[in-house]
Scaffold this motif. Structure first.
Motif, PDB file in Angstrom:
ATOM      1  N   UNK A  21       0.831  -1.203   0.000  1.00  0.00           N
ATOM      2  CA  UNK A  21       0.000   0.000   0.000  1.00  0.00           C
ATOM      3  C   UNK A  21       0.866   1.254   0.000  1.00  0.00           C
ATOM      4  N   UNK A  22       1.852   1.290   0.886  1.00  0.00           N
ATOM      5  CA  UNK A  22       2.659   2.499   1.061  1.00  0.00           C
ATOM      6  C   UNK A  22       3.548   2.778  -0.149  1.00  0.00           C
ATOM      7  N   UNK A  23       4.276   1.779  -0.625  1.00  0.00           N
ATOM      8  CA  UNK A  23       5.193   1.998  -1.749  1.00  0.00           C
ATOM      9  C   UNK A  23       4.429   2.283  -3.031  1.00  0.00           C
ATOM     10  N   UNK A  24       3.292   1.633  -3.228  1.00  0.00           N
ATOM     11  CA  UNK A  24       2.479   1.906  -4.407  1.00  0.00           C
ATOM     12  C   UNK A  24       2.040   3.368  -4.429  1.00  0.00           C
ATOM     13  N   UNK A  25       1.621   3.881  -3.279  1.00  0.00           N
ATOM     14  CA  UNK A  25       1.176   5.273  -3.203  1.00  0.00           C
ATOM     15  C   UNK A  25       2.330   6.241  -3.437  1.00  0.00           C
ATOM     16  N   UNK A  26       3.479   5.957  -2.847  1.00  0.00           N
ATOM     17  CA  UNK A  26       4.638   6.839  -3.028  1.00  0.00           C
ATOM     18  C   UNK A  26       5.073   6.889  -4.492  1.00  0.00           C
ATOM     19  N   UNK A  27       5.122   5.730  -5.136  1.00  0.00           N
ATOM     20  CA  UNK A  27       5.538   5.682  -6.546  1.00  0.00           C
ATOM     21  C   UNK A  27       4.536   6.414  -7.443  1.00  0.00           C
ATOM     22  N   UNK A  28       3.252   6.299  -7.121  1.00  0.00           N
ATOM     23  CA  UNK A  28       2.200   6.898  -7.947  1.00  0.00           C
ATOM     24  C   UNK A  28       2.104   8.407  -7.723  1.00  0.00           C
ATOM     25  N   UNK A  29       2.219   8.832  -6.469  1.00  0.00           N
ATOM     26  CA  UNK A  29       1.947  10.224  -6.130  1.00  0.00           C
ATOM     27  C   UNK A  29       3.175  11.128  -6.171  1.00  0.00           C
ATOM     28  N   UNK A  30       4.368  10.533  -6.165  1.00  0.00           N
ATOM     29  CA  UNK A  30       5.594  11.333  -6.107  1.00  0.00           C
ATOM     30  C   UNK A  30       6.535  10.973  -7.251  1.00  0.00           C
ATOM     31  N   UNK A  31       6.198  11.318  -8.480  1.00  0.00           N
ATOM     32  CA  UNK A  31       7.042  10.934  -9.620  1.00  0.00           C
ATOM     33  C   UNK A  31       8.432  11.563  -9.593  1.00  0.00           C
ATOM     34  N   UNK A  32       8.574  12.682  -8.898  1.00  0.00           N
ATOM     35  CA  UNK A  32       9.890  13.331  -8.835  1.00  0.00           C
ATOM     36  C   UNK A  32      10.588  13.136  -7.505  1.00  0.00           C
ATOM     37  N   UNK A  33      10.256  12.075  -6.792  1.00  0.00           N
ATOM     38  CA  UNK A  33      10.808  11.848  -5.452  1.00  0.00           C
ATOM     39  C   UNK A  33      12.334  11.863  -5.465  1.00  0.00           C
ATOM     40  N   UNK A  34      12.916  12.668  -4.544  1.00  0.00           N
ATOM     41  CA  UNK A  34      14.383  12.782  -4.470  1.00  0.00           C
ATOM     42  C   UNK A  34      14.775  13.188  -3.056  1.00  0.00           C
ATOM     43  N   UNK A  35      16.026  12.892  -2.692  1.00  0.00           N
ATOM     44  CA  UNK A  35      16.559  13.296  -1.392  1.00  0.00           C
ATOM     45  C   UNK A  35      16.914  14.775  -1.393  1.00  0.00           C
ATOM     46  N   UNK A  36      16.630  15.420  -0.279  1.00  0.00           N
ATOM     47  CA  UNK A  36      16.980  16.824  -0.114  1.00  0.00           C
ATOM     48  C   UNK A  36      18.258  16.999   0.697  1.00  0.00           C
ATOM     49  N   UNK A  37      18.643  15.974   1.469  1.00  0.00           N
ATOM     50  CA  UNK A  37      19.879  16.038   2.259  1.00  0.00           C
ATOM     51  C   UNK A  37      20.349  14.609   2.529  1.00  0.00           C
ATOM     52  N   UNK A  38      21.621  14.437   2.891  1.00  0.00           N
ATOM     53  CA  UNK A  38      22.134  13.083   3.168  1.00  0.00           C
ATOM     54  C   UNK A  38      21.337  12.407   4.282  1.00  0.00           C
ATOM     55  N   UNK A  39      21.227  11.102   4.187  1.00  0.00           N
ATOM     56  CA  UNK A  39      20.452  10.331   5.160  1.00  0.00           C
ATOM     57  C   UNK A  39      21.312   9.997   6.370  1.00  0.00           C
ATOM     58  N   UNK A  40      20.794  10.299   7.561  1.00  0.00           N
ATOM     59  CA  UNK A  40      21.467   9.926   8.808  1.00  0.00           C
ATOM     60  C   UNK A  40      20.723   8.740   9.420  1.00  0.00           C
ATOM     61  N   UNK A  41      21.468   7.645   9.675  1.00  0.00           N
ATOM     62  CA  UNK A  41      20.841   6.441  10.207  1.00  0.00           C
ATOM     63  C   UNK A  41      20.982   6.361  11.722  1.00  0.00           C
ATOM     64  N   UNK A  42      20.030   5.700  12.344  1.00  0.00           N
ATOM     65  CA  UNK A  42      20.036   5.529  13.798  1.00  0.00           C
ATOM     66  C   UNK A  42      21.187   4.620  14.206  1.00  0.00           C
TER      67      UNK A  42
END
Length: 389
Positions: free
Chosen positions: A353-374
């Protein structure tokens, strides 16, 4: 003394190259764990599957034992995760009456509503962790179990304490988190006994097998297990999947153009992503057992590394590559044997459900800053995921 494990500090979603060497040369090896001393580390697919599926490796023998392990907390007894044999089968039969595929599928439309609502309110640019990948599974598991959503800040804090590893929380803080969760669910179970409900916790309270039913302590511990696993693992798996697809733009493009590939892609993401920060639950050998290259003696502790097993080249050629059209077969992200994850279908549904929605609704999805992991947790995942689209 055996080498100290983990071999290095967790680095995002990068799997330590030592695992590849061990799978090739010494898939069952002695190491010294952060807590409890020495034990065996299993890194290959076949040997991992063997240990998980063989009754001679006991979870119940670890109860109240300072056994080799990753986390400071000594696992208490009473959980479905620490039972073997008929005790485990009895609990599984009772729990399965409430945790059905039908119940999960009935939740899919509601999961879609939650997804759409959260994404409608997400800032652009915004933090995908706080805005979506964390509140989505928390809302789903709260509604499924019947846990008040407004209590989420409390149980998030307590579960973080319980899941701590070296550098996370102290043993005292880990125990405090467990005691707080236990008290919280004891109160919830008492309320369900007094006023039955049709949520999952209510169904668990009502579940019977002839004259048998779950004890109060079993209900409480299973509720804790579902709540912690139901939001921590899924939330981080979802965020890690987004990071991984952003790192593999060709795969993301192919999924957008061919959404029917998503179910198989999710299985490949489950195989490919090292969700755990190291070895999993401890098992104790109840007799001498030959495991691959090693003779494991009675009383020895054995821990498997699912993320390493899922990268075994003998099972998955080019295993370090993400291939969303790969024939994944039986990956081990959800375990194997009698302790195979009861929530696997819920996790799959949420990821779809979640990934399908993200792929459909956010065609230009991109990172805005480097990812910091826990850091200092049994589960890998980003602290923050700043994105735009």
């Amino acid at each position: 003394m055996a080498p100290t494990y983990p071999f290095s500090e967790t680095d995002g979603l990068v799997l330590d190259p030592a695992y590849e060497r061990l799978r090739r040369d010494e898939p069952v090896t002695r190491v010294t764990y952060p807590y409890g001393g020495e034990g065996w580390l299993v890194t290959s697919y076949e040997e991992t599957k063997f240990v998980l599926g063989d009754a001679r490796f006991s979870r119940s023998r670890t109860i109240d034992l300072d056994a080799p392990r990753m986390q400071p907390l000594i696992p208490p007894g009473g959980s479905i995760l620490t039972h073997d044999g008929e005790d485990h089968a009895r609990m599984r039969r009772l729990v399965s009456k409430a945790f059905t595929v039908r119940r999960i599928e009935q939740l899919r439309p509601r999961a879609q509503e939650i997804t759409d609502d959260l994404l409608d309110r997400l800032d652009n640019p915004g933090d995908l962790v706080e805005g979506f990948t964390l509140p989505f599974p928390i809302t789903v598991i709260c509604e499924l179990l019947g846990v008040p959503f407004e209590d989420r800040a409390d149980f998030r804090r307590w579960s973080d304490q319980v899941l701590a590893t070296v550098g996370g929380h102290t043993p005292e803080q880990a125990m405090e988190g467990m005691l707080k969760l236990h008290a919280y669910f004891t109160d919830l179970v008492a309320k369900r006994r007094a006023s039955p409900t049709d949520d999952l916790l209510g169904a668990l309270v009502a579940a019977r097998d002839n004259d048998d039913r779950l004890s109060e302590d079993e209900l409480v511990r299973f509720g804790i297990t579902l709540l912690v696993a139901g939001h921590e693992t899924t939330a981080n798996m979802l965020a890690n999947s987004v990071v991984t697809l952003l790192d593999h733009p060709d795969a993301m493009k192919r999924l957008r153009e061919n959404p029917e590939l998503l179910p198989n892609a999710i299985e490949e993401l489950l195989r490919f992503i090292p969700l755990g920060s190291g070895a999993g639950f401890t098992r104790i050998a109840t007799e001498d057992v030959q495991v691959g290259n090693a003779l494991v003696k009675e009383g020895d502790a054995v821990l498997v590394v699912l993320s390493s097993a899922n990268r075994d080249e003998s099972m998955y050629p080019n295993s370090a590559e993400l291939d969303i059209e790969r024939e994944v077969g039986q990956h081990l992200q959800f375990g194997h044997g009698i302790h195979f994850c009861l929530g696997s279908q819920l996790a799959r549904m949420e990821l779809q459900v979640a990934l399908s929605a993200l792929l459909r609704r956010m065609p230009g999805l991109r990172l805005e800053e480097p990812v910091e992991f826990r850091k200092g947790s049994l589960v890998r995942g980003p602290l923050r995921l700043a994105v735009a689209w």
